[in-house]
Structures are given as C-alpha cells and as structure tokens.
Enzyme design. Structure first.
Site, PDB file in Angstrom:
ATOM      1  N   ASP A   1       0.820  -1.230   0.000  1.00  0.00           N
ATOM      2  CA  ASP A   1       0.000   0.000   0.000  1.00  0.00           C
ATOM      3  C   ASP A   1       0.849   1.273   0.000  1.00  0.00           C
ATOM      4  O   ASP A   1       0.317   2.368  -0.065  1.00  0.00           O
ATOM      5  CB  ASP A   1      -1.016   0.001   1.167  1.00  0.00           C
ATOM      6  CG  ASP A   1      -0.387  -0.153   2.540  1.00  0.00           C
ATOM      7  OD1 ASP A   1       0.688  -0.785   2.651  1.00  0.00           O
ATOM      8  OD2 ASP A   1      -0.974   0.364   3.523  1.00  0.00           O
TER       9      ASP A   1
ATOM     10  N   HIS B   1      -4.238   7.358   6.620  1.00  0.00           N
ATOM     11  CA  HIS B   1      -4.027   5.905   6.625  1.00  0.00           C
ATOM     12  C   HIS B   1      -5.119   5.210   7.441  1.00  0.00           C
ATOM     13  O   HIS B   1      -4.863   4.454   8.380  1.00  0.00           O
ATOM     14  CB  HIS B   1      -2.627   5.577   7.191  1.00  0.00           C
ATOM     15  CG  HIS B   1      -2.130   4.201   6.826  1.00  0.00           C
ATOM     16  ND1 HIS B   1      -2.535   3.072   7.488  1.00  0.00           N
ATOM     17  CD2 HIS B   1      -1.285   3.756   5.864  1.00  0.00           C
ATOM     18  CE1 HIS B   1      -1.945   2.005   6.969  1.00  0.00           C
ATOM     19  NE2 HIS B   1      -1.187   2.396   5.964  1.00  0.00           N
TER      20      HIS B   1
HETATM   21 ZN   LIG Z   1       0.260   0.989   5.246  1.00  0.00          ZN
HETATM   22 ZN   LIG Z   2       2.790  -1.104   6.494  1.00  0.00          ZN
END
Ligand SMILES: [Zn+2]
Ligand SMILES: [Zn+2]
Length: 303
Positions: A65, A265
């Site tokens: 990610d 996040h």
């Molecule tokens: Zn992450």
């Molecule tokens: Zn991570």
C-alpha cells in the site's frame, strides 16, 4: 512557500473514494513525493498536479500500500517527458525492490538514483529541502520523514560593512553565492542576519507511537500521522499490527508541539472517521481528518 497536498488517506487498500496515503510537497519548482501505493498516479491527476517536476520520491517501507504504484508512476513520469534523474530514498533493500518493480517498466527516459537509508536517523539535502528520515516501529523496517525549508536571515547593511564586504558583491552574496576575490572568500553569512524561522512538515506512517517520532516532529507546522484505528477498543489490534489509534497520534502531536495534525491511513473498516474527531480534539484541539486532495500552502512567518 511550501505547497502540501495529501493525495490519499487509505491504509491497506485503495477504496472507491479513498486513494492510498501519500503526500506531495512542492517548493521552488521541485516536487517531492512520499510513498506511491496503487493508484497514487490517479490521485496526483485528480489533485491537478504534474508528474514532470517530481525530483524526489521518499518511500516509508516496502508494504504494497506504500509502493506498489511505483511502476505506473514511473511510466507516467516518462510520458510527461521527464529526462532529469529521479532520486528515490528508502530503507535498506530499496535498490532491489525498485529493480524488481521496474521489470515491468524497464525503459524510462530518465535515470533512477536509489539512496538506501542505513542509520536510524539520516539527513539528506536536495533542491532546497532538508529531508530528515527517522526510523519508526512497524512490522518491517519503516521510516518517517520530516521535511524542512530553511530560511536565511535578512540582508544586513551593518553586518556587510562590519565585515568589509565590497558593496558590488552584496546582492550576489545575498542570493547565496560564495565568492572568491583578491584572495578573500566572501560567504552569504557575511551579509545576512540570524536565520529566520523556516517551514517544517512531518509525515509518519505506519508505526506505533515513539518518543523518537515526537522528537522528529518537534515544532512542525504540519504533522501528518497515521490513524489506522479510531475505535478505542481497537488499541490491542493497533499494538498487534504495529499501527496507531487516532488518540495515540493526537497525543504525539501534543507532545511534539506541532501547529496542526492531519490524520490519515484509515483502516478500510473505518467508514465514518469524522464521528471520532471530537474525542481526538479533546487531546489535541488542532487535529483534523485528512481527506484525499486536502492541501495547504505554508508560508514563511512575517517578522
Ligand atoms: Zn500501510
Ligand atoms: Zn505497512
């Protein structure tokens, strides 16, 4: 003036209305990007930003990610006619990871320079940015980044005269040149007063809270920090997966004495992060939720 744009706010996976967390900084014609997860190049397009001036890419860690968008990003930068080298900064093993991802983007019109971080703290100066990489605590080696723009002191006639600097050199020195003349070296410090307050942005994801992060983020104008979980009962999960809750991020912002906090996040399971903000603001009043494309123009303080 430093332009800041939080391109996305998702953790783990991109969602239809949430791109993966990454940050674009723009200063003096040079762009610095932190992280490039899947879809980051679309987030850049949506924010109306250009690919060509991206000179520096800082990578926090090698979880998908945060880096799986790299090949597509590089190809798009190539299509934008970039020919100047791109510097990529990241943890040990960076060259291997970049080479592996580049097998599907082998031909680029620009060179890639990989700069692997080896120490827990490293400072790299490039294009007017002072980049401080600091190691954090995640499941794999991970770094946070503080980016500072320094501001020189004001021009001082008294100081220039005191130091016997010939008047015809004043403006060149003021612009930062070092000049040799008649066996004497003249430096900008000889005509400038004390340095003035600059700008500082700190970006930190994915990690548990640490004193060293508080130290690195000290007095930032803007602190962008992960808040994977908003539900207080998910603290155990945050500890297990080496992430943070909103409240832990807010506590660090308070201790670091930053001006402003943006949370980012977010876990895919976190659908309405705004519901938790009042609780967060009890800890740190100037806490805000990150939003895809959220941007701010940081300007130098007037004297
Ligand atoms: Zn992450
Ligand atoms: Zn991570």
């Amino acid at each position: 003036m430093l332009d800041v744009c939080l391109l996305g706010t998702a953790g783990m996976m991109p969602l239809p209305n949430r791109w993966l967390t990454s940050l674009m900084l723009r200063y003096n014609g040079s762009s610095l990007l932190i992280d490039s997860g899947e879809g980051t190049q679309i987030a850049i397009k949506e924010a109306g930003l250009s690919f060509k001036p991206i000179d520096i890419l800082c990578v926090t860690h090698f979880h998908a990610d945060h880096i799986s968008g790299l090949p597509g990003l590089l190809l798009t930068m190539g299509n934008a006619d970039r020919t100047e080298p791109l510097t990529i900064i990241g943890p040990k093993g960076l060259t291997r990871v970049v080479e592996a991802l580049r097998t599907i983007a082998p031909e680029l019109p620009f060179e890639i320079i990989c700069r692997e971080l080896k120490e827990p703290n490293e400072v790299i100066e490039m294009n007017g940015y002072e980049i401080h990489a600091f190691r954090v605590q995640h499941k794999v080696v991970c770094y946070g980044y503080s980016v500072e723009i320094h501001r020189a002191g004001k021009f001082s006639v008294e100081r220039a005269k005191e130091q016997d600097v010939p008047m015809k050199l004043w403006s060149r020195l003021q612009k930062g040149e070092i000049i040799e003349q008649d066996g004497i070296t003249y430096t900008p410090q000889m005509v400038l007063g004390a340095p003035r307050k600059g700008l500082k942005v700190t970006y930190c994801t994915d990690t548990r809270p640490l004193d060293s992060i508080v130290e690195a983020a000290k007095d930032s104008d803007l602190f962008i920090c992960e808040g994977m979980y908003a539900e207080k009962e998910k603290l155990a999960k945050a500890k297990q997966y080496k992430h943070m809750t909103f409240y832990e991020a807010a506590d660090m912002a308070k201790r670091a004495n930053v001006q402003e906090l943006w949370l980012t996040h977010f876990s895919p399971s976190l659908v309405r992060p705004q519901e938790y903000l009042p609780e967060v603001q009890k800890i740190f009043p100037n806490a805000h939720l990150g939003k895809d494309g959220k941007s701010v123009e940081l300007v130098f303080q007037e004297e």
